[in-house]
Design an enzyme around this catalytic site. Structure first.
Site, PDB file in Angstrom:
ATOM      1  N   ASP A  50       1.183  -1.433  -0.019  1.00  0.00           N
ATOM      2  CA  ASP A  50      -0.153  -0.218   0.238  1.00  0.00           C
ATOM      3  C   ASP A  50       1.203   1.665   0.190  1.00  0.00           C
ATOM      4  OD1 ASP A  50      -2.152  -1.552  -0.057  1.00  0.00           O
ATOM      5  OD2 ASP A  50      -2.743  -0.965   1.462  1.00  0.00           O
ATOM      6  N   LYS A 130     -11.136   3.017   9.310  1.00  0.00           N
ATOM      7  CA  LYS A 130     -11.783   2.631   7.590  1.00  0.00           C
ATOM      8  C   LYS A 130     -11.486   1.598   8.133  1.00  0.00           C
ATOM      9  CE  LYS A 130      -9.957   4.594   4.117  1.00  0.00           C
ATOM     10  NZ  LYS A 130      -9.103   2.759   3.013  1.00  0.00           N
ATOM     11  N   CYS A 452       7.726 -39.387  15.802  1.00  0.00           N
ATOM     12  CA  CYS A 452       8.353 -38.695  15.587  1.00  0.00           C
ATOM     13  C   CYS A 452       8.968 -37.699  16.340  1.00  0.00           C
ATOM     14  CB  CYS A 452       8.088 -37.738  14.040  1.00  0.00           C
ATOM     15  SG  CYS A 452       9.545 -36.756  13.524  1.00  0.00           S
TER      16      CYS A 452
HETATM   17  S1  IVH Z   1     -17.231   6.828   3.778  1.00  0.00           S
HETATM   18  C1  IVH Z   1     -18.089   8.565  -0.512  1.00  0.00           C
HETATM   19  N1  IVH Z   1     -16.651   5.434   6.120  1.00  0.00           N
HETATM   20  O1  IVH Z   1     -12.957   3.633   2.467  1.00  0.00           O
HETATM   21  C2  IVH Z   1     -17.360   7.865  -0.099  1.00  0.00           C
HETATM   22  N2  IVH Z   1     -15.615   4.586   4.302  1.00  0.00           N
HETATM   23  O2  IVH Z   1     -10.467   4.323   0.259  1.00  0.00           O
HETATM   24  C3  IVH Z   1     -18.056   7.773   1.508  1.00  0.00           C
HETATM   25  N3  IVH Z   1     -14.201   3.069   3.931  1.00  0.00           N
HETATM   26  O3  IVH Z   1     -14.942   3.157  -0.830  1.00  0.00           O
HETATM   27  C4  IVH Z   1     -16.833   6.611   2.133  1.00  0.00           C
HETATM   28  N4  IVH Z   1     -14.436   2.215   6.114  1.00  0.00           N
HETATM   29  O4  IVH Z   1     -15.116   1.848   0.766  1.00  0.00           O
HETATM   30  C5  IVH Z   1     -16.035   5.786   4.373  1.00  0.00           C
HETATM   31  N5  IVH Z   1     -15.876   4.256   7.648  1.00  0.00           N
HETATM   32  C6  IVH Z   1     -15.883   4.248   6.559  1.00  0.00           C
HETATM   33  C7  IVH Z   1     -15.501   3.880   5.835  1.00  0.00           C
HETATM   34  C8  IVH Z   1     -14.878   3.538   4.657  1.00  0.00           C
HETATM   35  C9  IVH Z   1     -13.722   2.207   5.472  1.00  0.00           C
HETATM   36  C10 IVH Z   1     -14.075   2.311   2.467  1.00  0.00           C
HETATM   37  C11 IVH Z   1     -15.165   2.995   1.814  1.00  0.00           C
HETATM   38  C12 IVH Z   1     -14.152   3.895   0.307  1.00  0.00           C
HETATM   39  C13 IVH Z   1     -13.138   3.739   1.026  1.00  0.00           C
HETATM   40  C14 IVH Z   1     -11.759   3.999   0.164  1.00  0.00           C
END
Ligand code: IVH
Length: 707
Positions: A50, A130, A452
């Protein structure tokens, strides 16, 4: 690559960016990023970790800013999923990505930028983990889950409705008959990942690289002969259809994000609310930063992967005023945490023979810091897997480690090869005893099987959490083996005084002490005896569950795979393996029975279907009267008072004797935390979740009758 990009400290807040010297380096970098994104969003593997991918894309962005005339149409910048994926089901509203920051400074700059754009301060923020999985949209009509769609390129995704019913946290029916679209992340917990790897290995000898790619593959798979479970956490809800003007649509357009999340949870969809990293609202930059630090600190103990923290303007009016860019909303940002996947060198492979005779390769790595710990070894699975992945000594390899997951090598980074790499040699004979290797299964095994490693098996069986034979040191077991008095641990129960006295350094007193300890071991509960057998794939807690479920060894031996699967947490693959193991261990079990070793579990009565006879006791009523009836209990820290002498396993046994369910992780389902000295993060989590906390002394009083 000919025009190899260089790394250089960057001027912004990301750790570094890849500097692209000329147009050829730029074009090569674009191609590398496009290929990496295609692999990442395709089968979930990637030739770049990443960090490396982020550095590359930042380098591409920097080059494009200074050379706008040279921007290639297939460049990944500004595109959802790097432009790597497409789908054929249009999204009601685009499913966008998130922009990233990497430091408190980066976050502060982003907040200032957003507030400038709005012309006012943002007064309420939402701070959430996230989740490191795949974005998915779940469409509910009149409360029923009707369609699941992946993010795809953001405007259209793939229909993966076949996965309905296999995703924990995404119910087939909502608590209310509403029509709504829920968005969130599909992933595998550490436990689901281990189970999925086991299933896949049993099926075709291969394994998954990491939980994310396992989730990606599983979501798409339609014709696998085995089912792997996934987990969903929702992070948003939208009106369906988007322009709808129902009361619900109006609420979803006007309520703060945090309140929408409360609604989502009330409808029965899983959100992070029940986890130690629940979304919270914050009013100030300090509060945001404090929550970021709490979430980052909790990361290593979480049973699922997170790769950052998402900070969102909470109020609908702020979100509406900020709007969206082509790739990401302007009202939310991802604060990225260090990657759980790194590239390092494979410097050696060692072949270890386990207690059961399984010969497993282990990678020796150039030490690398991942997810807060230094990784030097990684699991390599089996010889066929090494060959299939084309690994060589000296290869640069991607290594994955997060939370509880054992570090694993994902893949060699072929484009970093120098030509000096060497083939990995596989053993021709058992590295422990020099006898042959049974290579008929993917997992190689010494032809002598458990024999073994008789010493290791007996040491394990006599250990504190199994038969707990005090005074029986490893050196003593070695002596007994060498003297030919024992070949397995059942033979211990046939030892006589004269034999023991012939051993060197063994006087009358110590002989009597040892024989008395063996006598005590003869009366251990079935859970301990079963654990002592060392059944592959079955540790202490599973042994306790088996013993409580079947109550007697006779019932275990009579059970078929289906009956064994009725034990909590026992999947079909594990049940199959257990049947094979019990067949192999049968002579040992018979010897233990002949020695008069206890084969029943005190206090347990066979579960329905687990055995033929139950003598008129009302189990349910009796169980309900136990002090911890049905309660999930976690013990952590150093035990004191009446519990001071107990091992963690013994504390867990005590919990279960008192009707509770011993668990290792604190969650919203935890009913009680027994917090000893230095209880650490589990105590903090329990406090956050409002879980009842008691000292070991208080706990001892609660369960005094079962001590
Ligand atoms: S909000 C309009 N909240 O992260 C987009 N996304 O790297 C709003 N993701 O595509 C997304 N945890 O799949 C949101 N608490 C969270 C999240 C989250 C994981 C993912 C999601 C997004 C990606 C972006």
């Amino acid at each position: 690559m000919s025009a190899a990009p260089d790394k250089m400290p960057s001027m912004n807040d990301a750790p570094s960016l890849t500097v692209l010297a000329d147009q050829a380096a730029y074009a090569a970098a674009v191609q590398m990023a496009v290929d990496a994104a295609a692999a990442y969003y395709g089968d979930g593997t990637s030739p770049l970790d990443d960090d490396a991918y982020d550095r590359l894309v930042r380098g591409i962005e920097a080059y494009e800013q200074t050379h706008p005339g040279q921007v290639l149409p297939h460049s990944p910048t500004g595109k959802v999923a790097g432009g790597a994926v497409e789908g054929d089901v249009p999204h009601t509203v685009p499913m966008l990505s998130l922009d990233n920051v990497f430091s408190p400074d980066g976050l502060a700059r982003w907040v200032a930028g957003l507030e400038r754009r709005l012309g006012r301060p943002v007064e309420v923020w939402s701070v959430e983990p996230k989740l490191d999985g795949l974005a998915i949209s779940a469409r509910y009509h009149h409360g029923r889950l009707t369609q699941l769609i992946t993010r795809g390129d953001g405007s259209a995704g793939e229909d993966v409705s076949h996965a309905i019913g296999t995703i924990v946290g995404l119910p087939g029916r909502l608590a209310e008959p509403i029509t709504v679209e829920i968005r969130g992340e599909v992933m595998m917990t550490a436990e689901q990942f281990e189970a999925a790897c086991e299933k896949r290995t049993a099926h075709d000898g291969t394994t998954f690289a990491n939980p994310r790619s396992a989730a990606a593959g599983t979501l798409r798979a339609q014709d696998r002969p085995y089912v792997c479970e996934l987990t969903f956490f929702g992070y948003g809800a939208l009106p369906l259809p988007p322009g709808g003007d129902s009361e619900l649509a109006t609420r979803l357009r006007t309520l703060p994000h945090s309140q929408i999340m409360d609604l989502v949870a009330a409808w029965g969809v899983q959100t992070t609310a029940a986890t130690p990293v629940a979304g919270i609202v914050a009013a100030t930059a300090e509060e945001i930063q404090a929550r970021i630090e709490q979430i980052a600190a909790a990361r290593a103990d979480l049973p699922f992967g997170i790769d950052g923290i998402v900070v969102k303007a909470d109020l609908a009016e702020d979100q509406a005023a900020a709007g969206f860019g082509s790739r990401a909303p302007r009202w939310a940002i991802a604060y990225k945490l260090p990657a759980t996947e790194k590239i390092t060198k494979l410097i050696g492979v060692e072949w270890n023979v386990g207690r059961t005779g399984i010969i497993a390769p282990r990678a020796i790595l150039e030490p690398v810091e991942i997810d807060g710990s230094t990784v030097t070894y990684a699991t390599l699975h089996n010889a066929a897997d090494i060959a299939r992945r084309g690994l060589m000594l000296g290869d640069s390899v991607t290594v994955y480690k997060a939370g509880d997951i054992i570090p694993r090598i994902e893949a060699p980074v072929v484009h970093l090869r120098t030509g000096d790499e060497q083939p990995i040699t596989v053993p021709q004979v058992c590295p422990n005893c020099g006898d042959g290797i049974d290579t008929s299964q993917e997992r190689w095994r010494c032809v002598r099987g458990r024999e073994c490693r008789a010493l290791a098996s007996i040491v394990y069986a006599a250990g504190r959490d199994q038969l707990d034979i005090e005074t029986l040191a490893t050196s003593r077991i070695q002596q007994l083996l060498e003297a030919g008095f024992i070949t397995d641990f059942a033979d211990l129960f046939f030892l006589n005084r004269e034999q023991v006295l012939t051993l060197e350094r063994m006087g009358e007193a110590s002989t009597d002490k040892l024989l008395a300890a063996i006598e005590t071991a003869r009366t251990r509960p079935l859970s301990r005896v079963f654990c002592a057998l060392g059944v592959r794939g079955t540790g202490r807690s599973m042994s306790r569950r088996i013993a409580r479920h079947f109550a007697a060894m006779e019932a275990v031996l009579a059970a078929d795979a289906e009956a064994i699967q009725a034990v909590e947490g026992m999947g079909s693959e594990k049940a199959k393996l257990m049947i094979e193991e019990l067949a192999e261990l049968r002579p040992l079990i018979d010897k233990l029975i002949a020695a008069g070793v206890n084969m029943t579990e005190p206090g347990a009565t066979p579960a329905a279907g687990a055995a033929a006879t139950v003598d008129g006791v009302d189990d349910a009523a009796a169980a309900a009267e136990l002090p911890l009836a049905g309660m999930s209990v976690v013990a952590t820290g150093a035990m004191t008072g009446p519990l001071a002498a107990l091992s963690r396993n013994q504390v867990n046994e005590l919990i279960e004797r008192a009707g509770g369910k011993a668990s290792s992780g604190v969650s919203a389902k935890t009913g009680l935390l027994v917090a000893g000295e230095k209880a650490g993060s589990k105590r903090t989590k329990a406090e956050d979740l409002g879980v009842k906390i008691v000292t070991p002394e208080e706990f001892a009083e609660m369960v005094a009758a079962h001590l």
